[in-house]
Design an enzyme around this catalytic site. Sequence first.
Site, PDB file in Angstrom:
ATOM      1  N   GLY A  55       1.732  -1.513   4.750  1.00  0.00           N
ATOM      2  CA  GLY A  55       2.280  -2.790   5.229  1.00  0.00           C
ATOM      3  C   GLY A  55       1.211  -3.706   5.782  1.00  0.00           C
ATOM      4  O   GLY A  55       1.438  -4.397   6.774  1.00  0.00           O
TER       5      GLY A  55
ATOM      6  N   ASP B 166     -13.154 -12.113   4.762  1.00  0.00           N
ATOM      7  CA  ASP B 166     -13.358 -13.471   5.236  1.00  0.00           C
ATOM      8  C   ASP B 166     -14.441 -14.085   4.359  1.00  0.00           C
ATOM      9  O   ASP B 166     -15.150 -13.376   3.636  1.00  0.00           O
ATOM     10  CB  ASP B 166     -13.837 -13.469   6.696  1.00  0.00           C
ATOM     11  CG  ASP B 166     -12.704 -13.118   7.664  1.00  0.00           C
ATOM     12  OD1 ASP B 166     -11.533 -13.351   7.300  1.00  0.00           O
ATOM     13  OD2 ASP B 166     -12.987 -12.614   8.755  1.00  0.00           O
TER      14      ASP B 166
ATOM     15  N   THR C  15       0.883  -1.155   0.000  1.00  0.00           N
ATOM     16  CA  THR C  15       0.000   0.000   0.000  1.00  0.00           C
ATOM     17  C   THR C  15       0.918   1.201   0.000  1.00  0.00           C
ATOM     18  O   THR C  15       2.124   1.048   0.118  1.00  0.00           O
ATOM     19  CB  THR C  15      -0.850  -0.047   1.301  1.00  0.00           C
ATOM     20  OG1 THR C  15      -1.693  -1.178   1.249  1.00  0.00           O
ATOM     21  CG2 THR C  15      -1.674   1.187   1.522  1.00  0.00           C
TER      22      THR C  15
ATOM     23  N   THR D 291      -4.320   1.874  -2.079  1.00  0.00           N
ATOM     24  CA  THR D 291      -3.745   0.530  -2.250  1.00  0.00           C
ATOM     25  C   THR D 291      -4.402  -0.214  -3.389  1.00  0.00           C
ATOM     26  O   THR D 291      -5.507   0.130  -3.816  1.00  0.00           O
ATOM     27  CB  THR D 291      -3.932  -0.290  -0.957  1.00  0.00           C
ATOM     28  OG1 THR D 291      -3.174  -1.493  -1.048  1.00  0.00           O
ATOM     29  CG2 THR D 291      -5.401  -0.661  -0.729  1.00  0.00           C
TER      30      THR D 291
END
Lengths: 612, 189
Positions: free
Chosen positions: A502, A458, A414, A432
């Site tokens: 990160g 998810d 990012t 990002t």
Amino acid sequence: MKLKWQSVAFTVTAALMCSVTSADAWVFKRYDQYPQRNAAVSQNGMVTATSPLATAAGIEIMKKGGNAFDAAVATALMLNATDPSMCGPMGAAFFTLFPAKEGKVVALDAGTMTPLGMTPDLYKTDGKEDRSKMLEGPLSWTIGGALAGYIAVLEKYGTMTFAQVSEPAIYYLENGFPMSQHDAEAWKNGFPDVPLLFPNLARVFAKDATWQEAGTVIKNPELAQTYRTVAKEGIDAFYKGSIAKEMVRYVQEQGGYWTMDDLAAYKVQWKEPLKMTFKDLDVYGVPPPASSMTWMQMLKMAEKVDWSKFQLHSAEYVNMMTEIERLAHADSYGWGGDPMFSKSTGDLTLTDKYIASQLERIVPGKAAPGKVQPGDPYKVNGVTTGEYTPPAPLPYKEVKLALRERFPEYPGQTTHINVIDKDGNAVSFTHTLGTYFGGHDLLGNTGVIANNAANWDDLEISHWTEAPSNLAMKPGARNRWTLCPGMMLKDGKVFMLVGGSGADSTQPAVFQAIMNRLQWNMNPQDAVSAPRHLYGDMRHYTAGTKLQVEPEIRDTNDVAQKLVDMGYDLVPASQTYRVGTPGYALMIWVDPETNTRFGGAETRINGHVSVY
Amino acid sequence: MKRTQSWIAKISAVVVAVFGLAMTTANAVEPVKAEFPVLVTSFGQAPDGNTITVLAKRIGAQLTYDTLATPEKVKEFKTVIVSIGVSLKGFGAAGVNLDTEIARAADILKVAKDDNIKVIGFHIGGEGRRDQMSDKIIETYAGDFDTLVVYKDGNQDGIFTKIAQEKNIPFIELEKLPQVSEVLKQILK
């Protein structure tokens, strides 16, 4: 029982010892033990970003009379061009903005939205979760909002046209930019096989399916043409017109699920920022599904701790910081989803009542075992009824990630930008594509790189809580991102702009950098460069006691052994590098007395500060 | 004989010129054709096996990919494609090391020999997969494959050419990486 009383006593003592800031508190201390570069200084405009061409573009726009918002968009477009693995018009972007005349911070959510045809059942093989399709390729691509975000900022607060601010980027897209050593190595090591698997991406970035060496000149004239079209026809060309048609054609040809309706439905969301105080500062971030709530909760907890009892970078300090980070991070997985589609809150995690309940869970000198679980801010704050018992950690167990994700070369990435102009207008924003080169393909002949936002969803169960997930993929919903831009005001004026990158190492990196500045009086450059620690790692689902500590901390004063004795699973020294993955941070701090701006940019990656 | 060789060279040159295929073979032995089912595994845990599996799928060939395939699993297949190359962090992620990988490789090759299973080695990671540990695997086992396919960038010192010649193994050297798909078409058709 004994441990609980210890915790309560500690919390009460910490609260009593909390000090109020004063002007003297901002004087920089020297930290000669860490080789650093100087913080950049200016009285006018300043830009921090991860490419010298990008910071230069922002400064160029301000010199031409543009304000911080014009400069921010020019910087972003230049990063799209010259740091293409990190960000792009089809990515996600979250902004905190301070228009000085209005005197208040606003937040903008230009995150990514799942197309209506993409459902969790697409990612199952033989009934089992198969995340490999979420990592790359057409089923990882969702509808991005970055370009819509840039243009929304420009239209609401800018003074220049898109044609003007895109000019520097278009020059480099058409004439080429030379690759840095960092990018050459990162691209090669990131996903060495991507050019072979995605020939349309390789067509522009990797001749003969081979990532190029440092110094090679890269051009992307197709993206330049896309920008020219948007400049001429407006943002509708991108979401409803000719560019949209080409992107949808390509996605469907590749087996993806985008429709023209999905693109046309995309809208940026202007929001009230997430707000709290830290001592006498007003602190702002972007509400979920951005992750500013995570470092904000960390900071709010830190406010209640008596840090005069700690030595910077001692084992005890790393322990306290880490336990704070683990608690706040768990909440992000619990409550950081799209509020339109899930039970989501940032505000409730920042109340004094909730912060006190969180601090009670910390046993100083000990690592909480296993996976620390989210608290219940609804119950603690009386929104729902019933007695609150802090959840016990779950036993840690390794999560089987997508096969390719387990390879080392996978780096979630990012990039963050801070901009302030001479008039005090300011922007702190993060954008990002997900991982390096996002979903690993160019969308037809548009020059636009697809994101892989689906990889941040998810499916049904949260691997963190082992319960039905608030972050599960839902058609039309926006996924949680680790992007967490922030801004602080003091007496109504910009005091700090901060953010980083990160993946899930971002929030602790930002928190540690802020603490370095506010608690340990480092200048902004030292604050982002000083050695850090990282619990878990930068990927999802790592909520155990694993702890990575950079060598300058780890190898002094027996810190490593002490941390092991506290219960941490310390990453071996042989696998711990100064430029590992402890998150990346960028910061601008404005001296309230002199109005001078001090800038710091990450030394672990290609961080730069430009001024005029 | 010389005249025949000369004609072969001329025809090869024409093929390269027309089709842009600069693959070369180091000897006159024909590459083996894979028999299905085909397993893809790794000696060294570099991710190239995934690349091969995905590219094969694109040309319509369904291969089974198991980075840590056991000798017992290998017995279920008629052909094994091995991607050669060490990734240290791949070792860490898979919980293996060079010694265990070498032992697994030896066991797989023994089962393959005993059960007449074809083994095709691919080294497509280039120079980046020519570290000391990768070389140990190459030197120990490259001579046991039934065909070797190597990207030229990883054969700059000629180690694969030498092994192929000494062991009389069919050998294909790729000038450019996209030719992996062409080779897979040949082997898997």
